[in-house]
Design a protein around this motif. Structure first.
Motif, PDB file in Angstrom:
ATOM      1  N   THR A  71       0.835  -1.207   0.000  1.00 24.08           N
ATOM      2  CA  THR A  71       0.000   0.000   0.000  1.00 24.08           C
ATOM      3  C   THR A  71       0.862   1.248   0.000  1.00 24.08           C
ATOM      4  OG1 THR A  71      -1.682  -1.209   1.242  1.00 24.08           O
ATOM      5  CG2 THR A  71      -1.869   1.201   1.192  1.00 24.08           C
ATOM      6  N   GLN A  72       1.899   1.285   0.870  1.00 26.03           N
ATOM      7  CA  GLN A  72       2.799   2.419   0.934  1.00 26.03           C
ATOM      8  C   GLN A  72       3.502   2.645  -0.407  1.00 26.03           C
ATOM      9  OE1 GLN A  72       5.140   1.008   4.247  1.00 26.03           O
ATOM     10  NE2 GLN A  72       4.245   2.535   5.641  1.00 26.03           N
ATOM     11  N   LEU A  73       3.965   1.539  -1.006  1.00 25.84           N
ATOM     12  CA  LEU A  73       4.666   1.650  -2.284  1.00 25.84           C
ATOM     13  C   LEU A  73       3.729   2.183  -3.372  1.00 25.84           C
ATOM     14  CD1 LEU A  73       7.298   1.116  -3.799  1.00 25.84           C
ATOM     15  CD2 LEU A  73       6.489  -1.195  -4.267  1.00 25.84           C
ATOM     16  N   TYR A  74       2.516   1.711  -3.362  1.00 29.01           N
ATOM     17  CA  TYR A  74       1.541   2.148  -4.376  1.00 29.01           C
ATOM     18  C   TYR A  74       1.252   3.644  -4.234  1.00 29.01           C
ATOM     19  CZ  TYR A  74      -2.907   2.652  -6.822  1.00 29.01           C
ATOM     20  OH  TYR A  74      -3.912   3.078  -7.651  1.00 29.01           O
ATOM     21  N   MET A  75       1.062   4.137  -2.969  1.00 28.75           N
ATOM     22  CA  MET A  75       0.739   5.551  -2.732  1.00 28.75           C
ATOM     23  C   MET A  75       1.911   6.443  -3.108  1.00 28.75           C
ATOM     24  SD  MET A  75      -1.492   5.449   0.778  1.00 28.75           S
ATOM     25  CE  MET A  75      -1.840   7.180   0.640  1.00 28.75           C
ATOM     26  N   VAL A  76       3.134   6.050  -2.752  1.00 29.11           N
ATOM     27  CA  VAL A  76       4.311   6.853  -3.096  1.00 29.11           C
ATOM     28  C   VAL A  76       4.455   6.979  -4.597  1.00 29.11           C
ATOM     29  CG1 VAL A  76       6.833   6.892  -3.042  1.00 29.11           C
ATOM     30  CG2 VAL A  76       5.549   6.379  -0.964  1.00 29.11           C
ATOM     31  N   SER A  85       9.716 -14.574  -3.564  1.00 30.32           N
ATOM     32  CA  SER A  85       9.400 -16.012  -3.644  1.00 30.32           C
ATOM     33  C   SER A  85       8.313 -16.275  -4.677  1.00 30.32           C
ATOM     34  CB  SER A  85       8.966 -16.547  -2.278  1.00 30.32           C
ATOM     35  OG  SER A  85      10.010 -16.416  -1.350  1.00 30.32           O
ATOM     36  N   LYS A  86       7.257 -15.434  -4.622  1.00 27.30           N
ATOM     37  CA  LYS A  86       6.160 -15.604  -5.569  1.00 27.30           C
ATOM     38  C   LYS A  86       6.618 -15.291  -6.988  1.00 27.30           C
ATOM     39  CE  LYS A  86       1.376 -14.204  -6.467  1.00 27.30           C
ATOM     40  NZ  LYS A  86       1.618 -13.933  -7.896  1.00 27.30           N
ATOM     41  N   GLY A  87       7.430 -14.227  -7.124  1.00 28.69           N
ATOM     42  CA  GLY A  87       7.933 -13.878  -8.453  1.00 28.69           C
ATOM     43  C   GLY A  87       8.791 -14.982  -9.051  1.00 28.69           C
ATOM     44  N   LEU A  88       9.647 -15.545  -8.194  1.00 24.61           N
ATOM     45  CA  LEU A  88      10.495 -16.637  -8.665  1.00 24.61           C
ATOM     46  C   LEU A  88       9.665 -17.850  -9.055  1.00 24.61           C
ATOM     47  CD1 LEU A  88      13.475 -17.421  -9.042  1.00 24.61           C
ATOM     48  CD2 LEU A  88      13.441 -18.354  -6.722  1.00 24.61           C
ATOM     49  N   ASP A 134      12.086  10.994 -11.432  1.00 24.20           N
ATOM     50  CA  ASP A 134      11.722  10.114 -12.556  1.00 24.20           C
ATOM     51  C   ASP A 134      12.475   8.781 -12.470  1.00 24.20           C
ATOM     52  OD1 ASP A 134      10.370   9.659 -15.112  1.00 24.20           O
ATOM     53  OD2 ASP A 134      12.385   9.749 -15.968  1.00 24.20           O
ATOM     54  N   GLU A 135      13.772   8.843 -12.134  1.00 25.51           N
ATOM     55  CA  GLU A 135      14.573   7.629 -12.002  1.00 25.51           C
ATOM     56  C   GLU A 135      14.060   6.759 -10.863  1.00 25.51           C
ATOM     57  OE1 GLU A 135      19.265   6.340 -11.291  1.00 25.51           O
ATOM     58  OE2 GLU A 135      18.697   8.451 -11.473  1.00 25.51           O
ATOM     59  N   PHE A 136      13.730   7.413  -9.738  1.00 25.79           N
ATOM     60  CA  PHE A 136      13.182   6.680  -8.597  1.00 25.79           C
ATOM     61  C   PHE A 136      11.863   6.016  -8.970  1.00 25.79           C
ATOM     62  CE2 PHE A 136      10.377   6.462  -4.928  1.00 25.79           C
ATOM     63  CZ  PHE A 136      11.164   5.780  -4.006  1.00 25.79           C
ATOM     64  N   HIS A 137      11.022   6.723  -9.737  1.00 27.42           N
ATOM     65  CA  HIS A 137       9.720   6.190 -10.124  1.00 27.42           C
ATOM     66  C   HIS A 137       9.872   4.948 -11.007  1.00 27.42           C
ATOM     67  CE1 HIS A 137       5.994   6.035 -12.578  1.00 27.42           C
ATOM     68  NE2 HIS A 137       5.427   6.277 -11.400  1.00 27.42           N
ATOM     69  N   LYS A 138      10.841   4.995 -11.927  1.00 20.57           N
ATOM     70  CA  LYS A 138      11.058   3.858 -12.818  1.00 20.57           C
ATOM     71  C   LYS A 138      11.620   2.650 -12.057  1.00 20.57           C
ATOM     72  CE  LYS A 138      11.762   6.533 -17.045  1.00 20.57           C
ATOM     73  NZ  LYS A 138      12.731   6.960 -18.086  1.00 20.57           N
ATOM     74  N   ASN A 139      12.587   2.907 -11.179  1.00 27.73           N
ATOM     75  CA  ASN A 139      13.200   1.791 -10.440  1.00 27.73           C
ATOM     76  C   ASN A 139      12.222   1.161  -9.457  1.00 27.73           C
ATOM     77  OD1 ASN A 139      15.622   2.086 -11.765  1.00 27.73           O
ATOM     78  ND2 ASN A 139      16.489   3.470 -10.216  1.00 27.73           N
ATOM     79  N   SER A 140      11.362   1.994  -8.862  1.00 26.45           N
ATOM     80  CA  SER A 140      10.448   1.469  -7.848  1.00 26.45           C
ATOM     81  C   SER A 140       9.380   0.550  -8.442  1.00 26.45           C
ATOM     82  CB  SER A 140       9.775   2.625  -7.096  1.00 26.45           C
ATOM     83  OG  SER A 140       8.998   3.402  -7.992  1.00 26.45           O
ATOM     84  N   PHE A 141       9.281   0.564  -9.758  1.00 27.38           N
ATOM     85  CA  PHE A 141       8.333  -0.354 -10.408  1.00 27.38           C
ATOM     86  C   PHE A 141       8.657  -1.816 -10.076  1.00 27.38           C
ATOM     87  CE2 PHE A 141       7.536  -3.193 -14.000  1.00 27.38           C
ATOM     88  CZ  PHE A 141       6.163  -3.099 -14.102  1.00 27.38           C
ATOM     89  N   PHE A 142       9.950  -2.135  -9.942  1.00 29.53           N
ATOM     90  CA  PHE A 142      10.376  -3.513  -9.712  1.00 29.53           C
ATOM     91  C   PHE A 142      10.344  -3.899  -8.240  1.00 29.53           C
ATOM     92  CE2 PHE A 142      12.632  -1.885 -13.456  1.00 29.53           C
ATOM     93  CZ  PHE A 142      12.196  -2.788 -14.409  1.00 29.53           C
ATOM     94  N   TRP A 143      10.144  -2.892  -7.370  1.00 29.30           N
ATOM     95  CA  TRP A 143      10.219  -3.197  -5.945  1.00 29.30           C
ATOM     96  C   TRP A 143       9.105  -4.133  -5.495  1.00 29.30           C
ATOM     97  CZ3 TRP A 143      11.734   2.026  -3.163  1.00 29.30           C
ATOM     98  CH2 TRP A 143      13.007   2.394  -3.637  1.00 29.30           C
TER      99      TRP A 143
END
Length: 451
Positions: A10-15, A62-65, A46-55
């Motif tokens: 939720t925090q990541l989505y709002m940021v 585990s689920k991603g793997l 902008d750089e932070f926004h792009k990188n945070s997509f993968f966070w």
């Protein structure tokens, strides 16, 4: 203090949403804040926004793997089943992706892929896991399990055949006469050894995980290879039984090839004892004599004694009459004989040279294959044949000839000369010379007795 806990979803989505509203070019007609932000700071945002997509994926690593490694969809084919409009309720394994990949590796025999032949089978693990945890359908899992049972049996069968054929080919190449190989190369015919393959890695697998089961692949292959080697020995003896006594040399060479194949396989598999396997194929486990001994005696008694004569110049027995009618030799696959088509042709040429006579080489091979007990049996039976000849036909002919012998047959004077003495004896023994059965029966019995 440094934060040691990752942000919640939720925090990541709002940021990310708030940052996107700051740097977005289009805001639905509202005034953009992009112009009010410093250029260097805008680049960092902008750089932070792009990188945070993968966070989000890193936080659920585990689920991603699991999602990345899940290849279960390569097995599910419901869409194609629906396209058949009910004409098919199930596809054959030839249309199953895991088996297509596995069979391709086994068919091409590519050494670079052979170590990876177990990887496609892991697709069944993914499919079964997906059926139980996502679809939660037992019947889907049962379908996967049924296909695994069928495919794995086919896989072990094909792999075992290839392993046996490879080492049989290797043994046949090692034992092929080196001078013969060189002469063939000089004539433009190349008899090649098998290309190196990485079967050793597969033969070391003792814990293959498949649908929750731990499978000893080494043991399964060992069982089938043992059966193949036993069948090879059985067919070798059957081939000898379908021919005459001269085939004993080829049989001895075939036993040598199988023995070397057993030795090469024993480095990787827990093979049965070779002598035990040979005795079983020879039907000599409990019986005092086996198939080879019986056929050797049969050939000696019914073909060798009546139809061969001794050539003192070459010290060989040569056939002089028509061969005995025998059963047709069984059709044998290449890997059950010498290992390959080229080796079969080469060895047939080599051992075909021993098929027109019986000499010291043949008797050496007989002694080696029969063993002490087999030789004793054959000698005992041949002595019985000799005894029956002496007490039977020869005795009757002797009594008959003694009855017609002249009463008086003195030695003539030397003054008559050789021609005169010869004519004297021809006249005296005229009845014996003209005896009709002497040449056809008596001399034939004497020849058998002499041999």
């Amino acid at each position: 203090p440094r934060r040691n806990v990752g942000p919640s979803s939720t925090q990541l989505y709002m940021v990310r949403t708030m940052l996107e509203s700051l740097i977005a070019d289009k805001t639905g007609g509202k005034r953009t804040l992009k112009k009010d932000i410093d250029g260097s700071m805008l680049v960092k945002i902008d750089e932070f926004h792009k990188n945070s997509f993968f966070w989000n994926y890193l936080l659920n690593f585990s689920k991603g793997l699991q999602d990345c490694c899940d290849l279960s969809q390569l097995w599910y084919r419901e869409f194609y089943l629906e396209m058949t409009m009910g004409k098919r309720i199930q596809f054959p394994i030839e249309m199953s992706m895991p088996w297509i990949l596995t069979d391709h590796i086994l068919s091409t025999k590519d050494s670079s892929y052979m170590e990876c032949v177990l990887y496609p089978l892991d697709l069944y693990n993914d499919s079964a896991f997906y059926a139980l945890t996502v679809f939660k359908k037992q019947f889907l899992y049962d379908e996967v399990e049924a296909e695994v049972n069928l495919c794995f049996d086919q896989f072990v069968y094909k792999l075992s055949e290839q392993v046996f054929a490879y080492y049989k080919h290797l043994a046949g190449s090692i034992l092929l006469d080196k001078r013969f190989r060189q002469e063939c190369q000089g004539l433009g015919t190349y008899i090649t050894s098998p290309a190196p393959n990485r079967y050793e890695t597969l033969l070391k697998q003792r814990h293959v995980q498949l649908l929750g089961r731990s499978i000893d692949l080494n043991r399964l292959i060992c069982q089938r290879v043992n059966n193949s080697l036993s069948k090879s020995l059985d067919l070798s003896i059957a081939r000898f039984e379908a021919g005459d006594i001269t085939g004993i040399v080829e049989l001895d060479a075939l036993v040598k090839v199988n023995r070397l194949t057993h030795k090469l396989l024993s480095k990787h598999l827990a093979m049965d004892d070779f002598d035990d396997m040979y005795r079983e194929a020879n039907h000599n486990v409990l019986a005092p004599y086996g198939r080879v001994t019986l056929h050797v005696f049969w050939e000696l008694n019914y073909d060798f004694l009546p139809h061969y004569c001794y050539n003192a110049a070459t010290n060989r027995f040569v056939k002089f009459s028509q061969p005995v009618q025998r059963e047709k030799a069984p059709t044998i696959a290449y890997h059950y004989l010498w290992g390959s088509k080229a080796l079969n042709i080469a060895n047939s040429t080599i051992y075909g040279q021993y098929s027109h006579f019986v000499g010291a080489t043949h008797f050496n091979c007989m002694a080696k294959l029969l063993g002490y007990q087999g030789i004793a049996v054959v000698m005992e039976e041949l002595l019985k044949v000799v005894k029956s000849l002496i007490q039977g036909n020869i005795l009757q002919f002797t009594k008959t000839l003694m009855g017609v012998m002249p009463k008086d047959c003195k030695l003539p004077r030397y003054d008559y000369g050789s021609p005169g003495i010869l004519e004297y004896y021809q006249h005296k023994l005229l009845d014996i010379v003209q005896y009709p059965d002497a040449r056809t029966e008596l001399f034939h019995n004497f020849r058998e007795f002499g041999k």
